[in-house]
Design a protein around this motif. Structure first.
Motif, short mmCIF file in Angstrom:
data_model
loop_
_atom_site.label_atom_id
_atom_site.label_comp_id
_atom_site.label_asym_id
_atom_site.label_seq_id
_atom_site.Cartn_x
_atom_site.Cartn_y
_atom_site.Cartn_z
N UNK A 1 9.86 68.87 17.10
CA UNK A 1 9.42 70.12 17.97
C UNK A 1 10.59 70.37 18.83
N UNK A 2 11.08 69.22 19.42
CA UNK A 2 11.92 69.44 20.66
C UNK A 2 13.00 70.17 19.79
N UNK A 3 13.47 69.54 18.60
CA UNK A 3 14.74 70.21 17.76
C UNK A 3 14.67 71.96 17.77
N UNK A 4 13.51 72.17 17.36
CA UNK A 4 13.14 73.56 17.33
C UNK A 4 13.38 74.18 18.62
N UNK A 5 12.65 73.39 19.59
CA UNK A 5 12.95 74.16 20.93
C UNK A 5 14.59 74.29 21.33
N UNK A 6 15.25 73.14 21.12
CA UNK A 6 16.64 73.05 21.68
C UNK A 6 17.29 73.92 20.90
N UNK A 7 17.08 74.27 19.39
CA UNK A 7 17.64 75.31 18.70
C UNK A 7 17.42 76.65 19.17
N UNK A 8 16.25 77.03 19.70
CA UNK A 8 16.11 78.44 20.25
C UNK A 8 16.52 78.52 21.61
N UNK A 9 16.63 77.34 22.52
CA UNK A 9 17.15 77.66 23.70
C UNK A 9 18.99 77.65 23.53
N UNK A 10 19.48 77.12 22.70
CA UNK A 10 20.79 77.03 22.04
C UNK A 10 21.23 78.56 21.75
N UNK A 11 20.40 79.00 20.79
CA UNK A 11 20.57 80.56 20.51
C UNK A 11 20.44 81.57 21.66
N UNK A 12 19.20 81.16 22.52
CA UNK A 12 19.41 81.93 23.62
C UNK A 12 20.41 81.92 24.70
N UNK A 13 20.76 80.66 24.89
CA UNK A 13 21.96 80.41 25.68
C UNK A 13 23.34 81.20 25.11
N UNK A 14 23.46 80.93 23.82
CA UNK A 14 24.72 81.82 23.44
C UNK A 14 24.53 83.39 23.40
N UNK A 15 23.22 83.89 23.30
CA UNK A 15 23.07 85.23 23.54
C UNK A 15 23.38 85.73 25.13
N UNK A 16 22.95 84.86 25.93
CA UNK A 16 23.13 85.17 27.35
C UNK A 16 24.49 85.06 27.62
N UNK B 1 8.27 69.45 7.43
CA UNK B 1 7.49 69.12 6.15
C UNK B 1 7.38 67.89 5.55
N UNK B 2 8.67 67.27 5.69
CA UNK B 2 8.80 65.85 5.35
C UNK B 2 8.25 64.94 6.12
N UNK B 3 8.17 65.06 7.52
CA UNK B 3 7.57 64.00 8.43
C UNK B 3 5.75 64.20 8.28
N UNK B 4 5.41 65.40 8.13
CA UNK B 4 3.95 65.50 7.52
C UNK B 4 3.45 65.03 6.39
N UNK B 5 4.41 65.11 5.30
CA UNK B 5 4.34 64.50 4.27
C UNK B 5 3.95 62.99 4.21
N UNK B 6 4.97 62.48 4.98
CA UNK B 6 5.02 60.96 5.31
C UNK B 6 3.74 60.60 6.19
N UNK B 7 3.24 61.39 6.94
CA UNK B 7 2.45 61.22 7.90
C UNK B 7 0.86 61.20 7.18
N UNK B 8 0.93 62.19 6.00
CA UNK B 8 -0.44 62.12 5.55
C UNK B 8 -0.50 60.85 4.35
N UNK C 1 6.27 55.41 15.00
CA UNK C 1 7.85 56.01 14.96
C UNK C 1 7.49 57.49 14.44
N UNK C 2 6.43 57.62 13.37
CA UNK C 2 6.39 58.83 12.86
C UNK C 2 5.95 59.87 13.87
N UNK C 3 4.88 59.46 14.71
CA UNK C 3 4.73 60.38 15.89
C UNK C 3 5.95 60.77 17.00
N UNK C 4 6.67 59.88 16.87
CA UNK C 4 7.90 60.15 17.89
C UNK C 4 8.90 61.11 17.12
N UNK C 5 9.04 60.72 15.96
CA UNK C 5 9.83 61.77 15.07
C UNK C 5 9.23 63.13 15.07
#
Length: 355
Positions: free
Chosen positions: A277-292, A220-227, A268-272
């Motif tokens: 988005x990658x952080x969320x994917x990484x978080x879900x992957x980490x949770x999945x790996x722990x479950x595995x 939400x912060x990055x979207x606010x800065x982008x707007x 820089x905003x586009x990169x961040x």
């Protein structure tokens, strides 16, 4: 949680165009007016007590910057607008703090709206609308409340540093916009540090229960800065390309520099944004790996006990004639077989690197 601003846009529904209605939070702060009136040789800094004290600066030969703090003082803004010949629709936009960054050109003045971004003491991002009126020899700035990013500009005017006192009002507007844009770099730097900290935390496996909520807040912060930043590129591009009598040719280069900075910030905003988005994917992957990992351990444990349970089940049946039932050492032999099976399966799982 980030601080939320309350907009009273419903009050504007059905109103006559040009109705000056403040849409921000009601503030109990006193009206604050400050003025810098300067030439190349001299500078006068004033704390004004009333709006009428600003009237004398309209037609002076010196350059004047009047900073108006307190958009809830609507009557005073109307008085100022009437004296400086500002259109009611412009005054309406000044007090409507939900405005998108934009520029309006009129015969005798130019109106610019943009967002000033900064982090408060609780590390919550704050977006405050700042409006500018550029006249022939003056700049009027309008802010919601006291506190801004213009201290460096004030010091340059007081001490005569740089070109600001030897240039005209269009350069003063440039320095004020440039101060805001420079502060964007500080904001995205803090955002970048937050994202990198989250990356390190997730990679290390130190995941809290509220990590997903924190990532959503970052999003939400990055979207606010982008707007706030992306529409400003169009504003600066128009100043750079349009031939306006209030913007001198020698100043165009400086506005072009602001545009370059905005492009850099936008990249820089586009990169961040992609990193979040990658952080969320990484978080879900980490949770999945722990479950595995948990499921793998449980599966291995179940696999070990299946043959042991089978043997115990066979010899736990109540048939009268079972081989080895009356043998003296059957009990110990059975334990030996079960232990050998247990150790053999552990060895096999380790060899396969499943453990």
């Amino acid at each position: 949680m980030p601080r939320k601003r309350i907009y009273r846009s419903k009050k504007k529904l059905g109103q006559i165009p040009g109705s000056i209605i403040y849409t921000g939070e009601r503030s109990k702060e006193k009206l604050n007016l400050e003025a810098f009136d300067y030439t190349k040789e001299n500078c006068t800094e004033l704390d004004l007590k009333s709006i009428t004290e600003t009237f004398e600066f309209k037609d002076t030969i010196s350059t004047t910057w009047i900073n108006f703090n307190g958009l809830n003082y609507v009557k005073e803004i109307e008085q100022l607008g009437a004296h400086y010949g500002i259109h009611p629709l412009v005054l309406e936009d000044i007090v409507n703090i939900a405005q998108r960054p934009k520029i309006d050109e009129h015969d005798d003045y130019m109106f610019v709206v943009l967002k000033m971004l900064y982090y408060d003491e609780k590390q919550h991002i704050v977006s405050e609308q700042v409006s500018f009126i550029l006249g022939q020899n003056y700049v009027l700035s309008f802010q919601e409340s006291e506190g801004d990013v213009f201290d460096t500009v004030r010091d340059r005017i007081r001490q005569g540093k740089g070109r600001v006192r030897s240039m005209s009002a269009d350069y003063l507007l440039y320095t004020l916009i440039d101060a805001i844009v420079d502060h964007y770099f500080s904001v995205i730097e803090i955002l970048g540090d937050k994202i990198e900290d989250f990356e390190t935390t997730i990679f290390a496996g130190e995941i809290d229960d509220d990590v997903s909520q924190k990532i959503q807040n970052l999003k939400r912060e990055i979207l606010r800065v982008r707007r706030a930043i992306f529409p400003l590129r169009e504003v600066i591009s128009r100043i750079e390309k349009d031939e306006n009598k209030l913007i001198h040719k020698r100043t165009i280069t400086y506005y072009r520099d602001i545009y370059d900075h905005l492009i850099q910030v936008s990249e820089n905003i586009d990169i961040y944004r992609e990193m979040i988005w990658s952080l969320m994917d990484m978080y879900m992957t980490t949770i999945s790996n722990k479950m595995n990992e948990v499921m793998k351990v449980l599966t291995i444990m179940a696999s070990i006990f299946i043959p042991l349970t089978f043997i115990a089940g066979i010899y736990g049946m109540n048939f009268e004639y079972i081989p080895e039932l009356r043998y003296k050492y059957s009990y110990f032999i059975l334990w030996g077989v079960m232990i050998v099976l247990f150790l053999g399966m552990l060895y096999y799982f380790r060899k396969k690197k499943w453990l």
